[in-house]
Design a protein around this motif. Structure first.
Motif, PDB file in Angstrom:
ATOM      1  N   ASN A 214       4.022   0.239   2.511  1.00  0.00           N
ATOM      2  CA  ASN A 214       3.935   1.205   3.282  1.00  0.00           C
ATOM      3  C   ASN A 214       3.318   0.870   4.942  1.00  0.00           C
ATOM      4  O   ASN A 214       3.915   1.064   5.916  1.00  0.00           O
ATOM      5  CB  ASN A 214       3.359   2.492   2.908  1.00  0.00           C
ATOM      6  N   MET A 215       1.966   0.329   4.691  1.00  0.00           N
ATOM      7  CA  MET A 215       1.758  -0.367   5.825  1.00  0.00           C
ATOM      8  C   MET A 215       2.357  -1.422   6.636  1.00  0.00           C
ATOM      9  O   MET A 215       2.616  -1.659   7.582  1.00  0.00           O
ATOM     10  CB  MET A 215       0.027  -1.054   5.349  1.00  0.00           C
ATOM     11  N   LEU A 216       3.060  -2.216   5.845  1.00  0.00           N
ATOM     12  CA  LEU A 216       3.831  -3.521   6.432  1.00  0.00           C
ATOM     13  C   LEU A 216       5.356  -2.676   7.155  1.00  0.00           C
ATOM     14  O   LEU A 216       5.682  -3.308   8.173  1.00  0.00           O
ATOM     15  CB  LEU A 216       4.219  -4.368   5.429  1.00  0.00           C
ATOM     16  N   ALA A 217       5.486  -1.773   6.580  1.00  0.00           N
ATOM     17  CA  ALA A 217       6.905  -1.094   7.028  1.00  0.00           C
ATOM     18  C   ALA A 217       6.595  -0.268   8.443  1.00  0.00           C
ATOM     19  O   ALA A 217       7.532   0.091   9.084  1.00  0.00           O
ATOM     20  CB  ALA A 217       7.139  -0.069   5.953  1.00  0.00           C
ATOM     21  N   ASN A 218       5.303  -0.046   8.500  1.00  0.00           N
ATOM     22  CA  ASN A 218       5.057   0.574  10.002  1.00  0.00           C
ATOM     23  C   ASN A 218       4.136  -0.125  10.882  1.00  0.00           C
ATOM     24  O   ASN A 218       2.937   0.121  11.558  1.00  0.00           O
ATOM     25  CB  ASN A 218       4.047   1.954   9.645  1.00  0.00           C
ATOM     26  N   MET A 219       4.529  -1.570  10.683  1.00  0.00           N
ATOM     27  CA  MET A 219       3.759  -2.583  11.677  1.00  0.00           C
ATOM     28  C   MET A 219       3.885  -2.494  13.018  1.00  0.00           C
ATOM     29  O   MET A 219       3.131  -3.017  13.865  1.00  0.00           O
ATOM     30  CB  MET A 219       4.140  -4.086  11.077  1.00  0.00           C
TER      31      MET A 219
ATOM     32  N   GLY B 163      -1.418   3.750   4.989  1.00  0.00           N
ATOM     33  CA  GLY B 163      -1.069   2.961   3.946  1.00  0.00           C
ATOM     34  C   GLY B 163      -2.265   2.060   3.534  1.00  0.00           C
ATOM     35  O   GLY B 163      -2.234   1.796   2.254  1.00  0.00           O
ATOM     36  N   MET B 164      -2.952   1.527   4.337  1.00  0.00           N
ATOM     37  CA  MET B 164      -4.055   0.988   3.997  1.00  0.00           C
ATOM     38  C   MET B 164      -5.117   1.538   3.087  1.00  0.00           C
ATOM     39  O   MET B 164      -5.644   1.112   2.220  1.00  0.00           O
ATOM     40  CB  MET B 164      -4.679   0.187   5.241  1.00  0.00           C
ATOM     41  N   SER B 165      -5.304   2.879   3.551  1.00  0.00           N
ATOM     42  CA  SER B 165      -6.266   3.631   2.758  1.00  0.00           C
ATOM     43  C   SER B 165      -5.811   3.937   1.190  1.00  0.00           C
ATOM     44  O   SER B 165      -6.652   3.626   0.440  1.00  0.00           O
ATOM     45  CB  SER B 165      -6.354   4.998   3.349  1.00  0.00           C
ATOM     46  N   THR B 166      -4.489   4.121   1.313  1.00  0.00           N
ATOM     47  CA  THR B 166      -4.056   4.392  -0.151  1.00  0.00           C
ATOM     48  C   THR B 166      -4.113   3.120  -0.951  1.00  0.00           C
ATOM     49  O   THR B 166      -4.352   2.954  -2.045  1.00  0.00           O
ATOM     50  CB  THR B 166      -2.463   4.728  -0.315  1.00  0.00           C
ATOM     51  N   ALA B 167      -3.667   1.908  -0.473  1.00  0.00           N
ATOM     52  CA  ALA B 167      -3.955   0.639  -0.846  1.00  0.00           C
ATOM     53  C   ALA B 167      -5.336   0.336  -1.399  1.00  0.00           C
ATOM     54  O   ALA B 167      -5.448  -0.175  -2.785  1.00  0.00           O
ATOM     55  CB  ALA B 167      -3.522  -0.604   0.029  1.00  0.00           C
ATOM     56  N   LEU B 168      -6.225   0.737  -0.820  1.00  0.00           N
ATOM     57  CA  LEU B 168      -7.623   0.335  -0.889  1.00  0.00           C
ATOM     58  C   LEU B 168      -8.249   1.295  -2.382  1.00  0.00           C
ATOM     59  O   LEU B 168      -9.152   1.024  -3.178  1.00  0.00           O
ATOM     60  CB  LEU B 168      -8.491   0.242  -0.064  1.00  0.00           C
ATOM     61  N   ILE B 169      -7.902   2.624  -1.925  1.00  0.00           N
ATOM     62  CA  ILE B 169      -8.555   3.610  -2.864  1.00  0.00           C
ATOM     63  C   ILE B 169      -8.054   3.430  -4.285  1.00  0.00           C
ATOM     64  O   ILE B 169      -8.581   4.010  -5.184  1.00  0.00           O
ATOM     65  CB  ILE B 169      -8.279   5.212  -2.199  1.00  0.00           C
TER      66      ILE B 169
END
Length: 284
Positions: free
Chosen positions: A173-178, A192-198
């Motif tokens: 999701n993060m890369l899709a919204n670069m 997206g980064m928050s979801t990835a880490l949490i």
């Protein structure tokens, strides 16, 4: 009651929360705790872990969780020295009055395994058959208990795995919204980064603070119980053979050292090897 499990869990959780809210320059900032609350991440990690475990095990294992927690909270109820004293007492009684005199004393025992074992020799069953019956019961107990701790072991492996799945989803999701120039692009990327880490955080917490320790504790409690069951088997066979009570006591005292070793080691490697040794010994 075993308070160490509760204290350990609370202490571990408290230390993690302290690490989240404490800032060296600003002190405790309780609002930062909300940075670690993410409902999509919870759905991926908790929901996925439970779903995968449901696929792997029958629902009866989940129904047994309250019983497993009760066993853990109750702690170790098996004291090898008490079992040795009881066996020696039965040996002295049998030496004075014969095996038939043990029937009344056996009916007063709280441990059903020991009671059934004594009744086998009271009923004058062949010694080889007695040992075979008791070892079959021990092997059945080993199999039943192993399924329980393997349930929690498998449970604990799925949690980090779904944490990683959540990480991949967040990164995608993060890369899709670069595209930072689009409206809301930076916000979507941060989410997206928050979801990835949490999700990774949730998976590690579930596995290492809850499920893996539960599996360890159940395995240790099983091994401590097996030590006492082995004392019963060894003692009953010796009583039936008419061995001297003093010799029986000396022989069974070796199991006290085995119990202390299990409590001291407290690892899967040590526990597994002790269990395997017992099963191997029982088959010879």
């Amino acid at each position: 009651m075993d308070f160490t499990s509760i204290v350990g869990f609370i202490a571990g959780l408290a230390l993690v929360i302290f690490g989240i809210v404490f800032d060296q320059s600003a002190g405790v900032i309780w609002s930062t705790i909300w940075n670690f609350v993410d409902y999509p991440s919870m759905a991926i990690t908790f929901g996925g872990t439970i779903a995968a475990t449901v696929i792997s095990f029958p629902i009866s294992y989940f129904k047994g969780i309250p019983k497993h927690m009760k066993v853990i909270m109750r702690g170790n109820q098996y004291k090898p020295q008490e079992y040795i004293d009881t066996i020696v007492d039965f040996a002295q009684e049998a030496r004075r009055k014969g095996l038939l005199s043990l029937e009344d004393k056996a009916s007063q025992l709280k441990d059903t395994f020991m009671q059934d074992s004594i009744m086998l020799i009271v009923d004058a069953i062949d010694p080889a058959k007695v040992k075979e019956i008791l070892e079959d019961k021990l092997n059945g107990l080993e199999d039943r208990h192993s399924h329980v701790w393997q349930f929690y072991e498998r449970f604990s492996t799925y949690a980090p795995a779904f944490g990683m799945i959540g990480t991949l989803i967040g990164l995608i999701n993060m890369l899709a919204n670069m595209d930072m120039n689009s409206d809301g692009g930076a916000t979507k990327m941060a989410r997206g980064m928050s979801t990835a880490l949490i999700t990774t955080f949730y998976g590690s917490m579930i596995s290492n603070l809850l499920l893996t320790p539960l599996a360890h504790k159940l395995h240790m409690l099983h091994d401590e119980e097996m030590v006492c069951k082995e004392i019963v088997v060894e003692g009953v066979v010796a009583i039936q053979a008419g061995d001297n009570p003093k010799h029986i006591e000396e022989r069974l005292n070796a199991y006290v050292n085995e119990s202390k070793r299990i409590q001291k080691v407290g690892t899967f490697a040590g526990a597994s090897s002790s269990s395997n040794d017992k099963k191997t010994k029982g088959k010879h």
